[in-house]
Design an enzyme around this catalytic site. Structure first.
Site, short mmCIF file in Angstrom:
data_model
loop_
_atom_site.label_atom_id
_atom_site.label_comp_id
_atom_site.label_asym_id
_atom_site.label_seq_id
_atom_site.Cartn_x
_atom_site.Cartn_y
_atom_site.Cartn_z
N CYS A 1 25.05 2.00 11.16
CA CYS A 1 26.40 2.52 11.31
C CYS A 1 26.50 3.02 12.75
O CYS A 1 25.59 2.77 13.55
CB CYS A 1 26.72 3.61 10.28
SG CYS A 1 25.78 5.14 10.43
N GLY A 2 27.55 3.72 13.11
CA GLY A 2 27.71 4.14 14.50
C GLY A 2 26.55 4.94 15.03
O GLY A 2 25.96 4.63 16.06
#
Length: 166
Positions: A78-79
């Site tokens: 994810c980020g």
């Protein structure tokens, strides 16, 4: 006591990968690199960049596949990698960790039988991520008694917590 799958790994060589919009570009890069290196990889999504997607929708199915042995090891992105790590670790039998350096990529497998590496798609560069994934995949669990003892305690915690949750 822990199951043999939990201590020795899954019975498949199939890898899994998953990412939300924050990790999409890195997932696509790693997917190509893994396949180019001859690995069989199942893509758990997202299949296209969608700014409003949610990492649990992709990471949890990957984590469940790792936990039941359908997938040997997983890569969740994810980020920041934090959310992917949190979501993956909610699945009993998954030992996921946010990794941003080589020592933990190797040691996490050797000592803690790490079976799912989490990366931050907006934090780690592509070349570094590929290096970390290669280290993670090349490492093997030591099976040392002290590590088995510790992992048995973690497995017991998973069992006792799941009994307490309504």
């Amino acid at each position: 006591m822990m199951s043999s799958r939990a201590t020795t790994g899954a019975k498949t060589n199939l890898l899994g990968i998953a990412a939300d919009h924050g990790g999409f570009a890195l997932k696509q890069y790693l997917l190509g690199m893994l396949r180019g290196a001859g690995h069989k990889v199942k893509d758990f999504g997202d299949r296209k960049r969608q700014p409003k997607d949610d990492y649990p929708d992709f990471v949890v199915p990957l984590a469940r596949a790792v936990a039941c042995g359908q997938i040997h090891r997983g890569v969740a992105i994810c980020g920041s990698g934090v959310g992917a790590s949190i979501a993956a670790n909610k699945v009993p039998g998954v030992r996921a960790c946010l990794i941003h350096e080589a020592f933990s990529a190797r040691q996490g497998v050797e000592d803690d039988n790490l079976n799912l590496i989490c990366l931050g798609g907006l934090v780690v560069g592509h070349a570094t991520a590929w290096e970390l994934v290669q280290i993670f995949l090349a490492a093997n669990f030591s099976g040392a008694k002290r590590h088995l003892r510790r992992l048995a305690k973690v497995a017991e915690l998973e069992r006792s917590v799941s009994k307490d949750v309504p």
